[in-house]
Design a protein around this motif. Structure first.
Motif, PDB file in Angstrom:
ATOM      1  N   GLY A 176       0.396  -1.346   0.405  1.00 54.54           N
ATOM      2  CA  GLY A 176       0.118  -0.008  -0.251  1.00 54.54           C
ATOM      3  C   GLY A 176       1.029   1.980   0.288  1.00 54.54           C
ATOM      4  N   PRO A 177       0.224   2.367   0.100  1.00 52.07           N
ATOM      5  CA  PRO A 177       1.117   3.917   0.408  1.00 52.07           C
ATOM      6  C   PRO A 177       2.347   3.391   0.855  1.00 52.07           C
ATOM      7  N   VAL A 178       1.386   3.120   2.282  1.00 48.51           N
ATOM      8  CA  VAL A 178       2.548   3.050   3.535  1.00 48.51           C
ATOM      9  C   VAL A 178       4.034   2.128   3.097  1.00 48.51           C
ATOM     10  N   ASP A 198       2.841  -9.123  -1.210  1.00 46.29           N
ATOM     11  CA  ASP A 198       1.718  -8.066  -0.943  1.00 46.29           C
ATOM     12  C   ASP A 198       0.615  -9.229  -1.540  1.00 46.29           C
ATOM     13  N   ARG A 203      -0.841  -4.165  -6.811  1.00 44.59           N
ATOM     14  CA  ARG A 203       0.531  -3.191  -6.441  1.00 44.59           C
ATOM     15  C   ARG A 203       1.770  -3.485  -6.894  1.00 44.59           C
ATOM     16  N   ALA A 242       3.615  -3.906   7.292  1.00 45.41           N
ATOM     17  CA  ALA A 242       2.923  -2.783   6.728  1.00 45.41           C
ATOM     18  C   ALA A 242       1.364  -3.472   5.622  1.00 45.41           C
ATOM     19  N   VAL A 243       1.303  -4.193   6.738  1.00 45.60           N
ATOM     20  CA  VAL A 243      -0.329  -4.324   6.485  1.00 45.60           C
ATOM     21  C   VAL A 243      -1.047  -3.917   8.106  1.00 45.60           C
ATOM     22  N   LEU A 265       4.725  -1.110  11.029  1.00 49.64           N
ATOM     23  CA  LEU A 265       4.360  -0.453  11.130  1.00 49.64           C
ATOM     24  C   LEU A 265       3.044  -0.366  11.000  1.00 49.64           C
ATOM     25  N   VAL A 267      -0.856  -0.931  11.699  1.00 44.74           N
ATOM     26  CA  VAL A 267      -1.681  -0.403  12.912  1.00 44.74           C
ATOM     27  C   VAL A 267      -2.546  -1.825  12.863  1.00 44.74           C
ATOM     28  N   GLY A 289       6.299   1.468  16.562  1.00 45.80           N
ATOM     29  CA  GLY A 289       5.590   3.179  16.566  1.00 45.80           C
ATOM     30  C   GLY A 289       4.807   3.871  15.365  1.00 45.80           C
ATOM     31  N   VAL A 291       4.121   6.945  13.422  1.00 44.93           N
ATOM     32  CA  VAL A 291       5.426   8.098  13.275  1.00 44.93           C
ATOM     33  C   VAL A 291       5.548   9.600  13.762  1.00 44.93           C
TER      34      VAL A 291
HETATM   35  N1  LIG Z   1       2.827   3.243  12.544  1.00 49.83           N
HETATM   36  C1  LIG Z   1       2.565   4.515  11.966  1.00 49.83           C
HETATM   37  O1  LIG Z   1       2.589   5.827  11.981  1.00 49.83           O
HETATM   38  C2  LIG Z   1       1.122   4.340  10.266  1.00 49.83           C
HETATM   39  C3  LIG Z   1       0.805   5.645  10.034  1.00 49.83           C
HETATM   40  C4  LIG Z   1       0.062   5.774   8.276  1.00 49.83           C
HETATM   41  C5  LIG Z   1      -0.174   3.937   8.044  1.00 49.83           C
HETATM   42  N2  LIG Z   1      -0.136   3.614   9.277  1.00 49.83           N
HETATM   43  C6  LIG Z   1      -0.539   2.034   9.326  1.00 49.83           C
HETATM   44  O2  LIG Z   1       0.229   0.891   7.558  1.00 49.83           O
HETATM   45  C7  LIG Z   1      -0.385   0.161   7.628  1.00 49.83           C
HETATM   46  C8  LIG Z   1      -0.213   0.319   5.473  1.00 49.83           C
HETATM   47  O3  LIG Z   1      -1.490   1.350   5.348  1.00 49.83           O
HETATM   48  P1  LIG Z   1      -2.096   1.834   3.681  1.00 49.83           P
HETATM   49  O4  LIG Z   1      -2.213   2.536   3.577  1.00 49.83           O
HETATM   50  O5  LIG Z   1      -0.198   1.525   2.717  1.00 49.83           O
HETATM   51  O6  LIG Z   1      -2.323   0.703   4.116  1.00 49.83           O
HETATM   52  P2  LIG Z   1      -3.766  -0.175   2.589  1.00 49.83           P
HETATM   53  O7  LIG Z   1      -4.810  -1.340   3.361  1.00 49.83           O
HETATM   54  O8  LIG Z   1      -3.254   0.662   1.163  1.00 49.83           O
HETATM   55  O9  LIG Z   1      -1.879  -1.030   1.743  1.00 49.83           O
HETATM   56  C9  LIG Z   1      -2.310  -2.419   2.847  1.00 49.83           C
HETATM   57  C10 LIG Z   1      -1.359  -3.980   1.448  1.00 49.83           C
HETATM   58  O10 LIG Z   1      -1.262  -4.560   2.700  1.00 49.83           O
HETATM   59  C11 LIG Z   1      -1.501  -5.973   1.287  1.00 49.83           C
HETATM   60  N3  LIG Z   1      -2.213  -7.135   2.202  1.00 49.83           N
HETATM   61  C12 LIG Z   1      -3.892  -7.314   2.830  1.00 49.83           C
HETATM   62  N4  LIG Z   1      -3.934  -8.342   3.115  1.00 49.83           N
HETATM   63  C13 LIG Z   1      -2.350  -8.880   2.910  1.00 49.83           C
HETATM   64  C14 LIG Z   1      -2.007 -10.362   3.394  1.00 49.83           C
HETATM   65  N5  LIG Z   1      -2.683 -11.016   4.492  1.00 49.83           N
HETATM   66  N6  LIG Z   1      -0.319 -10.372   2.658  1.00 49.83           N
HETATM   67  C15 LIG Z   1       0.319  -9.348   2.361  1.00 49.83           C
HETATM   68  N7  LIG Z   1      -0.373  -8.097   1.719  1.00 49.83           N
HETATM   69  C16 LIG Z   1      -1.147  -8.320   2.829  1.00 49.83           C
HETATM   70  C17 LIG Z   1      -3.206  -5.118   0.625  1.00 49.83           C
HETATM   71  O11 LIG Z   1      -3.160  -5.650  -0.650  1.00 49.83           O
HETATM   72  C18 LIG Z   1      -2.671  -3.870   0.975  1.00 49.83           C
HETATM   73  O12 LIG Z   1      -1.613  -3.413  -1.211  1.00 49.83           O
HETATM   74  C19 LIG Z   1      -1.988   0.761   7.982  1.00 49.83           C
HETATM   75  O13 LIG Z   1      -2.371  -0.481   8.732  1.00 49.83           O
HETATM   76  C20 LIG Z   1      -2.433   1.833   8.486  1.00 49.83           C
HETATM   77  O14 LIG Z   1      -2.911   1.725   9.527  1.00 49.83           O
HETATM   78  C21 LIG Z   1       0.838   3.500  10.291  1.00 49.83           C
END
Ligand SMILES: NC(=O)c1ccc[n+]([C@@H]2O[C@H](COP(=O)([O-])OP(=O)(O)OC[C@H]3O[C@@H](n4cnc5c(N)ncnc54)[C@H](O)[C@@H]3O)[C@@H](O)[C@H]2O)c1
Ligand SMILES: [Zn+2]
Ligand SMILES: [Zn+2]
Length: 345
Positions: A176-178, A198, A203, A242-243, A265, A267, A289, A291
């Motif tokens: 995903g974007p993160v 993924d 993606r 990052a999921v 990272l 949530v 953590g 950000v």
């Molecule tokens: N720690 C922080 O400060 C912080 C800040 C921003 C976002 N986040 C968190 O980061 C995470 C990612 O954010 P995002 O915007 O990229 O989310 P997103 O939902 O766009 O991306 C998640 C990706 O994970 C993939 N995915 C789902 N289940 C999967 C699995 N079992 N195996 C492999 N891939 C899988 C999805 O296809 C998707 O491409 C979220 O949990 C978001 O809440 C954390």
């Protein structure tokens, strides 16, 4: 002014709201130029963030022009072009002194959460001196919006917490974007391999374009087996989660090598198993953590130097009047192939 308002679980509403006013000497009012929608906004709309109450203007990302400042603001004046950080920092409390701005005693993640946010024509920014950044000339505004949240998140919580080093084998789970932000910034440290995992082939194709040396679809491929072969049985040096689901944390535990670093990272909403019966002897570290955005000035320099191109994360652009449509497109990313959508004022 027009604003996108959370009205309890369900879709958001485009409403007419009064313009925000200065409340404290350290406040600034910013007129938005561009903003965007975050996965976290979707969490709020599902009702996953109970601290965000109905009636709240959403949004914690954006760039704009300073409209007015309180008497205690010294670094900014009306007319300045600024980047709004998703984290508000007083700069004075014990946590701020340690660089842990996300835990600021009078800030942290409050925009579009505990106070009205950036998906509006104007926003009030508390502790403006610690929470805004001057925009360098010559960089498109929309590119800068990627520095409000996702790039510092991928960099700080993924790459820096994971201690990515030259020659490492790095696995990033979630494109995903993160996760993609972690992929772009991991390349500052010249790892030997960056493997992105993924379930979504589109993606994964984007991850290839963004510099992944290999991609694996965990719905189809034997990820642990492939990474075992790739590393001669040693496991990866860094696993970036990052999921935010138990299955992806579990995968990190399976693929991490001795002395490796797991950086979470995502949530997480439910508990996960920590396999100390195998990991206790493996000298691993586990970092989590929120950000802090302490790297935003560094990331701005990398963009200015042409070593980081945030604009490639933007897939869709909407006028602010079409914001509800933008939410739909962003909410159905698997079908719409959306990464980041820009809302233009
Ligand atoms: N720690 C922080 O400060 C912080 C800040 C921003 C976002 N986040 C968190 O980061 C995470 C990612 O954010 P995002 O915007 O990229 O989310 P997103 O939902 O766009 O991306 C998640 C990706 O994970 C993939 N995915 C789902 N289940 C999967 C699995 N079992 N195996 C492999 N891939 C899988 C999805 O296809 C998707 O491409 C979220 O949990 C978001 O809440 C954390
Ligand atoms: Zn966010
Ligand atoms: Zn503080």
């Amino acid at each position: 002014m027009h604003a996108i308002v959370y009205q309890g679980p369900g879709g958001p509403r485009l409403e007419e709201r009064p313009q925000p006013q200065l409340q404290q000497a350290t406040d600034a009012i910013v007129r938005l130029l561009k903003t965007t929608i975050c996965g976290t906004d979707l969490h709020i709309l599902k009702g996953d963030v109970p601290t965000c109450e109905p009636g709240r203007v959403l949004g914690h990302e954006g760039v704009g022009i300073v409209e007015s400042v309180g008497s205690g603001v010294s670094r900014f004046k009306p007319g300045d072009r600024v980047l709004i950080s998703c984290i508000t920092a007083c700069g004075r409390c014990d946590y701020c002194k340690k660089g842990m701005y996300s835990h600021c005693a009078d800030g942290g993640w409050i925009l579009g959460h505990r106070i009205d946010g950036t998906q509006a024509e104007y926003v009030r920014i508390p502790h403006a001196d610690g929470s805004l950044h001057a925009l360098p000339p010559g960089i498109p505004d929309e590119a800068m919006v990627m520095l409000s949240d996702i790039l510092p998140t991928g960099y700080e919580c993924g790459v820096l917490n994971g201690q990515v080093s030259p020659g490492d084998v790095v696995a990033i789970i979630g494109a995903g974007p993160v996760g993609l932000a972690a992929l772009l910034t991991a390349q500052f440290y010249a790892p030997a391999e960056i493997v992105v995992i993924d379930l979504d082939d589109h993606r994964l194709a984007v991850a290839r374009q963004f510099g992944a040396t290999r991609v694996l679809n965990s719905g189809r491929d034997n990820v642990a087996g492939e990474l075992h072969s790739l590393t001669g049985g040693r496991g990866v040096d860094v696993a970036i989660e990052a999921v935010g689901v138990p299955a992806t944390f579990s995968l990190c535990e399976q693929i991490i090598g001795a002395g490796g670093h797991i950086a979470v990272l995502g949530v997480h909403g439910v508990k996960v198993d920590l396999h100390l019966e195998t990991l206790w002897s493996h000298n691993i570290t586990l970092r989590t953590g929120l950000v802090d955005t302490f790297t935003t000035p560094q990331l701005l320099k990398m963009v200015q130097a042409g070593k980081l191109d945030p604009q490639q994360m933007i897939t869709h652009r909407f006028a602010f009047a079409e914001a509800l449509q933008a939410y739909e497109v962003f909410g159905q990313a698997a079908d719409s192939q959306a990464l980041k959508v820009i809302l233009e004022m």
